[in-house]
Design a protein around this motif. Structure first.
Motif, short mmCIF file in Angstrom:
data_model
loop_
_atom_site.label_atom_id
_atom_site.label_comp_id
_atom_site.label_asym_id
_atom_site.label_seq_id
_atom_site.Cartn_x
_atom_site.Cartn_y
_atom_site.Cartn_z
N LEU A 1 0.83 -1.21 0.00
CA LEU A 1 0.00 0.00 0.00
C LEU A 1 0.86 1.26 0.00
N VAL A 2 1.99 1.22 0.70
CA VAL A 2 2.91 2.37 0.72
C VAL A 2 3.44 2.63 -0.68
N LEU A 3 3.91 1.57 -1.36
CA LEU A 3 4.49 1.73 -2.70
C LEU A 3 3.42 2.14 -3.72
N LEU A 4 2.25 1.51 -3.64
CA LEU A 4 1.17 1.87 -4.57
C LEU A 4 0.73 3.32 -4.37
N GLY A 5 0.57 3.72 -3.12
CA GLY A 5 0.16 5.09 -2.84
C GLY A 5 1.17 6.10 -3.36
N SER A 6 2.45 5.77 -3.23
CA SER A 6 3.50 6.67 -3.70
C SER A 6 3.46 6.81 -5.22
N ILE A 7 3.29 5.70 -5.93
CA ILE A 7 3.30 5.74 -7.39
C ILE A 7 2.01 6.35 -7.94
N LEU A 8 0.86 6.03 -7.30
CA LEU A 8 -0.42 6.57 -7.76
C LEU A 8 -0.64 8.01 -7.29
N ASN A 9 0.28 8.51 -6.44
CA ASN A 9 0.15 9.85 -5.87
C ASN A 9 -1.15 9.99 -5.07
N VAL A 10 -1.42 8.94 -4.27
CA VAL A 10 -2.59 8.90 -3.39
C VAL A 10 -2.09 8.88 -1.95
N SER A 11 -2.80 9.52 -1.05
CA SER A 11 -2.42 9.54 0.36
C SER A 11 -2.26 8.13 0.91
N ILE A 12 -1.10 7.86 1.55
CA ILE A 12 -0.87 6.54 2.15
C ILE A 12 -1.89 6.28 3.26
N ILE B 1 4.49 -3.64 -9.45
CA ILE B 1 4.15 -2.26 -9.07
C ILE B 1 4.99 -1.26 -9.85
N PHE B 2 6.29 -1.52 -9.97
CA PHE B 2 7.19 -0.53 -10.57
C PHE B 2 7.21 -0.59 -12.10
N ILE B 3 6.77 -1.69 -12.68
CA ILE B 3 6.78 -1.80 -14.14
C ILE B 3 5.43 -1.42 -14.75
N ILE B 4 4.35 -1.97 -14.22
CA ILE B 4 3.03 -1.82 -14.85
C ILE B 4 2.30 -0.57 -14.36
N VAL B 5 2.30 -0.35 -13.04
CA VAL B 5 1.46 0.71 -12.47
C VAL B 5 1.82 2.10 -12.99
N PRO B 6 3.11 2.48 -13.08
CA PRO B 6 3.40 3.82 -13.60
C PRO B 6 2.89 4.05 -15.03
N VAL B 7 2.76 2.97 -15.80
CA VAL B 7 2.30 3.09 -17.19
C VAL B 7 0.79 3.29 -17.24
N GLY C 1 5.86 6.70 -24.96
CA GLY C 1 5.16 5.42 -24.89
C GLY C 1 3.82 5.53 -24.21
N ASP C 2 3.73 6.40 -23.16
CA ASP C 2 2.45 6.57 -22.47
C ASP C 2 1.41 7.20 -23.40
N ARG C 3 1.87 8.13 -24.27
CA ARG C 3 0.95 8.76 -25.21
C ARG C 3 0.45 7.77 -26.25
N TYR C 4 1.38 6.93 -26.78
CA TYR C 4 0.97 5.93 -27.77
C TYR C 4 -0.02 4.94 -27.16
N LEU C 5 0.25 4.55 -25.92
CA LEU C 5 -0.64 3.60 -25.25
C LEU C 5 -2.02 4.22 -25.05
N SER C 6 -2.05 5.48 -24.63
CA SER C 6 -3.33 6.17 -24.44
C SER C 6 -4.10 6.26 -25.76
N GLU C 7 -3.38 6.62 -26.84
CA GLU C 7 -4.03 6.72 -28.15
C GLU C 7 -4.57 5.37 -28.60
#
Length: 441
Positions: free
Chosen positions: A161-172, A348-354, A309-315
């Motif tokens: 939860l700490v790592l996910l909150g940090s990457i998602l920019n959500v309050s821990i 968490i570090f590979i998929i979630v930031p994308v 890559g994030d833009r191409y994925l979004s498109e």
């Protein structure tokens, strides 16, 4: 070569090297350096240090080594051992009572430590021989211990939860509060399954002998129960209570927990130089592993976004007319499948930031997504062939317990977790109601 091909090549290279067995942390960093130089030239090395510095100075991530220290110190204190023995005797007169006690102790240890490996090994050493001796089915015994040991992934305080909150920019703190109902729901479903097994397959989960229970009741039972439960309760209250009450941030509460675990070990007369040395070495090892992967993941995310890559994925998703539900299903399926092969930290570090920016662009509640991901990531510890809880348990299991027993035993619990995951998808309030209620929104 079309620009959109480069991010795809980078992902495929990373996946291929991981499948071939190269270390995750160095593979992430190595692939990122290669494609970074290939794409941006040597100017890439001017960008990378700033990105790593920003990650390493993140105050929230200081909670990781503190929670790891707390968990390892509690393992050395003997509190888990006493708690397991007392709980087993309390529920011993019921069919399935030993398995019920393992689930409840797993939940208490999850709220006290959050360290999966330590919990599984401790319960495996203490409970598995006893359960087998009392006539429990090997599948039920091993499945219950492995599943209960992973509750530390969803029940706060949880490093996930700490790592996910940090990457998602959500309050821990919000992540911790949101995880309470899903975590308790999972415990309830585990207990429901065990009770069902005890009713319909009583030979798989017999009660403990009366003479053992009578001996326990005759030896100052009240004092034993009080000592076993009060100590971990106060630690949970100090850590989670300070967060939920708004007295301390998760990082500050982690420091309180680390200090409290040290005092408890001292009170149990288990604290000495060797214990402190062992705890600090293990904490340094686990923390270094997390942060070196985080550095590699930061470099990977920098290059991926630099390639657009994030833009191409979004498109690609927008052109495919994928709605929120369809995209969520694809992400959850990808995370679930990835859990068969790689660890939760790597996922968490590979998929979630994308995928996080795409969820944000769609207007999806990232707090809800974070809890769904945490629940899904928990299965990465259970799913064969690379479920780490299964490895931990197999390492301490007595002779006669095969890998087949572990795989068959864990399948019902994987199904239970998927049911809980679907329930949170169908009813988002299970994850979002409690934080709103606590702040009066």
């Amino acid at each position: 070569m079309p620009e959109a091909v480069m991010p795809l090549l980078m992902f495929l290279s990373l996946f291929l090297l991981l499948v071939l067995g190269f270390p995750v942390a160095f593979t992430l960093g190595g692939v990122s350096l290669f494609f970074g130089v290939l794409t941006f030239g040597f100017d890439f090395f001017n960008l990378l240090p700033m990105r790593i510095w920003g990650t390493m100075t993140n105050y929230v991530l200081l909670a990781v080594p503190l929670f790891v220290y707390m968990g390892v110190m509690l393992e050395k204190s003997g509190i888990a051992e006493r708690l397991l023995e007392t709980m087993a005797l309390l529920f011993g007169r019921l069919r399935g009572g030993l398995a019920i006690s393992v689930v409840i102790v797993g939940a208490i240890l999850a709220a006290s430590t959050g360290i999966v490996g330590a919990t599984v090994v401790t319960m495996g050493l203490l409970s598995l021989p006893t359960m087998l001796k009392r006539g429990y089915s090997p599948e039920l015994a091993t499945g219950t211990i492995a599943a209960s040991g992973t509750l530390g992934q969803i029940i706060p305080p949880s490093i996930v939860l700490v790592l996910l909150g940090s990457i998602l920019n959500v309050s821990i703190g919000d992540m911790f509060v949101s995880a309470m109902i899903p975590g308790l729901m999972l415990v309830g479903l585990y207990l429901f399954w065990i009770i069902g097994v005890a009713i319909f397959k009583p030979e798989w989960a017999p009660a403990m002998p009366k003479d053992v229970l009578e001996k326990f009741r005759s030896q100052n039972m009240g004092k034993t129960i009080l000592e076993a439960f009060v100590i971990p309760f106060f630690l949970v209250l100090a850590v989670l209570g300070s967060i939920f009450a708004g007295i301390a941030s998760p990082t500050e509460a982690a420091a309180v927990g680390a200090f409290g675990a040290t005092l408890l070990t001292l009170a149990q007369k288990r604290f000495n130089f060797e214990t402190l040395k062992s705890v600090m070495q293990e904490t340094a090892h686990l923390t270094s592993m997390v942060f070196i992967i985080l550095v590699g993941a930061s470099a990977f995310a920098l290059v991926f976004r630099g390639m657009h890559g994030d833009r191409y994925l979004s498109e690609l998703i927008l052109e495919a007319n994928l709605g929120e539900g369809s995209f969520l299903f694809i992400v959850m399926l990808a995370v679930f499948i990835a859990g068969f092969f790689i660890d939760f930290i790597e996922i968490i570090f590979i998929i979630v930031p994308v995928v996080a920016p795409i969820f944000q662009q769609m207007g999806v509640d990232l707090l809800w997504v974070g809890i769904l991901l945490a629940m899904n990531l928990q299965t990465s510890f259970l799913t064969p062939p690379f479920g780490f809880s299964l490895f931990y348990l197999k390492g301490v299991a007595p002779e006669g317990i095969s890998t087949g027993h572990l795989y068959r035993g864990i399948l019902p619990y994987i199904a239970i977790q998927l049911i809980a995951l679907l329930a949170i998808v169908a009813f988002p309030e299970l994850a979002t109601w409690l934080p709103k209620a606590l702040v009066g929104k």
